[in-house]
Scaffold this active site. Sequence first.
Site, PDB file in Angstrom:
ATOM      1  N   GLY A  15       0.772  -1.363   0.116  1.00  0.00           N
ATOM      2  CA  GLY A  15       0.077   0.010   0.029  1.00  0.00           C
ATOM      3  C   GLY A  15       0.634   1.346  -0.070  1.00  0.00           C
ATOM      4  O   GLY A  15       0.285   2.285   0.493  1.00  0.00           O
ATOM      5  N   SER A  16       1.947   1.363  -0.558  1.00  0.00           N
ATOM      6  CA  SER A  16       2.636   2.601  -0.621  1.00  0.00           C
ATOM      7  C   SER A  16       2.172   3.459  -1.420  1.00  0.00           C
ATOM      8  O   SER A  16       2.184   4.946  -1.203  1.00  0.00           O
ATOM      9  CB  SER A  16       4.126   2.354  -0.988  1.00  0.00           C
ATOM     10  OG  SER A  16       4.321   2.226  -2.307  1.00  0.00           O
ATOM     11  N   ARG A  95      -5.642  -8.169  -8.777  1.00  0.00           N
ATOM     12  CA  ARG A  95      -6.682  -9.305  -9.456  1.00  0.00           C
ATOM     13  C   ARG A  95      -6.997  -8.736 -10.736  1.00  0.00           C
ATOM     14  O   ARG A  95      -7.276  -7.614 -10.866  1.00  0.00           O
ATOM     15  CB  ARG A  95      -7.993  -9.495  -8.356  1.00  0.00           C
ATOM     16  CG  ARG A  95      -7.437 -10.185  -7.206  1.00  0.00           C
ATOM     17  CD  ARG A  95      -8.088 -11.144  -6.527  1.00  0.00           C
ATOM     18  NE  ARG A  95      -9.341 -11.629  -6.729  1.00  0.00           N
ATOM     19  CZ  ARG A  95      -9.592 -13.085  -6.791  1.00  0.00           C
ATOM     20  NH1 ARG A  95      -8.621 -13.639  -6.733  1.00  0.00           N
ATOM     21  NH2 ARG A  95     -10.451 -13.345  -7.416  1.00  0.00           N
ATOM     22  N   ASN A 111      -5.743   2.768 -12.574  1.00  0.00           N
ATOM     23  CA  ASN A 111      -4.753   2.017 -12.329  1.00  0.00           C
ATOM     24  C   ASN A 111      -3.374   2.673 -12.567  1.00  0.00           C
ATOM     25  O   ASN A 111      -3.227   3.174 -13.301  1.00  0.00           O
ATOM     26  CB  ASN A 111      -4.700   0.792 -12.949  1.00  0.00           C
ATOM     27  CG  ASN A 111      -3.992  -0.448 -12.377  1.00  0.00           C
ATOM     28  OD1 ASN A 111      -3.707  -0.669 -11.246  1.00  0.00           O
ATOM     29  ND2 ASN A 111      -3.188  -0.953 -13.644  1.00  0.00           N
ATOM     30  N   HIS A 113       0.533   1.393 -13.092  1.00  0.00           N
ATOM     31  CA  HIS A 113       1.306   0.309 -13.447  1.00  0.00           C
ATOM     32  C   HIS A 113       2.686   0.303 -13.730  1.00  0.00           C
ATOM     33  O   HIS A 113       2.895   1.718 -14.345  1.00  0.00           O
ATOM     34  CB  HIS A 113       0.655  -0.369 -15.051  1.00  0.00           C
ATOM     35  CG  HIS A 113       1.213  -1.558 -15.605  1.00  0.00           C
ATOM     36  ND1 HIS A 113       1.094  -2.811 -15.090  1.00  0.00           N
ATOM     37  CD2 HIS A 113       2.207  -1.442 -16.734  1.00  0.00           C
ATOM     38  CE1 HIS A 113       1.637  -3.675 -15.788  1.00  0.00           C
ATOM     39  NE2 HIS A 113       2.549  -3.059 -16.300  1.00  0.00           N
ATOM     40  N   ASP A 149      -4.210  -3.819 -18.391  1.00  0.00           N
ATOM     41  CA  ASP A 149      -3.371  -2.832 -18.438  1.00  0.00           C
ATOM     42  C   ASP A 149      -3.288  -2.155 -19.840  1.00  0.00           C
ATOM     43  O   ASP A 149      -2.420  -1.892 -20.571  1.00  0.00           O
ATOM     44  CB  ASP A 149      -1.635  -3.384 -18.050  1.00  0.00           C
ATOM     45  CG  ASP A 149      -1.676  -3.858 -16.680  1.00  0.00           C
ATOM     46  OD1 ASP A 149      -2.455  -3.458 -15.727  1.00  0.00           O
ATOM     47  OD2 ASP A 149      -0.857  -5.112 -16.762  1.00  0.00           O
ATOM     48  N   THR A 176       9.042   5.763  -5.895  1.00  0.00           N
ATOM     49  CA  THR A 176       9.226   6.896  -5.628  1.00  0.00           C
ATOM     50  C   THR A 176       8.247   8.001  -6.723  1.00  0.00           C
ATOM     51  O   THR A 176       7.604   8.837  -6.080  1.00  0.00           O
ATOM     52  CB  THR A 176      10.507   7.458  -5.366  1.00  0.00           C
ATOM     53  OG1 THR A 176      11.230   6.587  -4.383  1.00  0.00           O
ATOM     54  CG2 THR A 176      10.501   9.067  -4.593  1.00  0.00           C
ATOM     55  N   GLU A 178       6.328   6.731  -8.802  1.00  0.00           N
ATOM     56  CA  GLU A 178       4.944   6.479  -9.026  1.00  0.00           C
ATOM     57  C   GLU A 178       4.153   7.314  -7.839  1.00  0.00           C
ATOM     58  O   GLU A 178       3.092   7.534  -8.192  1.00  0.00           O
ATOM     59  CB  GLU A 178       4.767   4.853  -8.629  1.00  0.00           C
ATOM     60  CG  GLU A 178       5.365   3.900  -9.539  1.00  0.00           C
ATOM     61  CD  GLU A 178       5.182   2.520  -9.261  1.00  0.00           C
ATOM     62  OE1 GLU A 178       3.898   2.231  -8.632  1.00  0.00           O
ATOM     63  OE2 GLU A 178       5.831   1.621  -9.551  1.00  0.00           O
TER      64      GLU A 178
HETATM   65  C1  GRF Z   1       3.535  -0.648  -7.759  1.00  0.00           C
HETATM   66  O1  GRF Z   1       4.493  -1.084  -8.352  1.00  0.00           O
HETATM   67  C2  GRF Z   1       2.281  -0.450  -8.699  1.00  0.00           C
HETATM   68  O2  GRF Z   1       2.642   0.307  -9.919  1.00  0.00           O
HETATM   69  C3  GRF Z   1       1.782  -1.768  -9.079  1.00  0.00           C
HETATM   70  O3  GRF Z   1       1.803  -2.543  -7.857  1.00  0.00           O
HETATM   71  C4  GRF Z   1       2.971  -2.109  -7.190  1.00  0.00           C
HETATM   72  C5  GRF Z   1       1.870  -1.689  -5.750  1.00  0.00           C
HETATM   73  O4  GRF Z   1       2.808  -1.069  -4.839  1.00  0.00           O
HETATM   74  N1  GRF Z   1       0.580  -1.881  -9.790  1.00  0.00           N
HETATM   75  P1  GRF Z   1       2.330  -0.525  -3.298  1.00  0.00           P
HETATM   76  O5  GRF Z   1       1.228  -1.602  -2.779  1.00  0.00           O
HETATM   77  O6  GRF Z   1       1.494   0.492  -3.793  1.00  0.00           O
HETATM   78  O7  GRF Z   1       3.455  -0.357  -2.493  1.00  0.00           O
END
Ligand code: GRF
Length: 197
Positions: A15-16, A95, A111, A113, A149, A176, A178
């Site tokens: 969940g980052s 999922r 989403n 990705h 995706d 980071t 993302e």
């Molecule tokens: C991230 O790399 C996101 O792009 C992908 O799954 C990962 C999730 O990481 N869909 P987090 O749980 O948000 O830390």
Amino acid sequence: MTTKLPIAILISGRGSNMEALLNACDAPDYPAKVVTVLSNNPDAAGLDIARARNIPAHAIDHRPFGRDRESHERAMDKALRHSGARIICLAGYMRVLTPFFVKAWSGRMLNIHPSLLPKYPGLHTHQRALDAGDKMHGATVHLVTSGVDEGPVIAQTRIDIRPEDTAETLSKRLLTKEHALYQDALRQFITDQASAS
Ligand code: GRF
């Protein structure tokens, strides 16, 4: 005072990205507030992070539903509607969604990705970029459609691939970026929708 659109975040793990969105939503001028965090995995670490911040966070375990993916997603959909969420942000939700759910939230589900889509849909994106000898890597926020995706791109971020990179260093450095990308893309998406309506 900025009007804040209620959003839901769906997670399966640490969940980052969810946490980065929660941080963004704390700013008074950010146009969203998180009304619920849902997970298919009761052990998702992100649920505890959300609960510690007094965000309603629940697991709807997919396992008791067996192969009936749609029934699981109907239960998720019910909880999401009950929360009042208007937009869903998938953030590490691992999922593949059924046509029922994708249709129910069409145009309202984002989403993130970890690749420069359309390159590398699916898993192991960092290793695939390295194996291909790419010079650049990145992440994409896109609208969710029925293809995995595949939906229209909202925003992307890029990083250089260094000669010494491994899948691990690349994913860490990209993560980071993302976190910054998702909040910017969501803000842009909400602002664009508001000005179109
Ligand atoms: C991230 O790399 C996101 O792009 C992908 O799954 C990962 C999730 O990481 N869909 P987090 O749980 O948000 O830390």
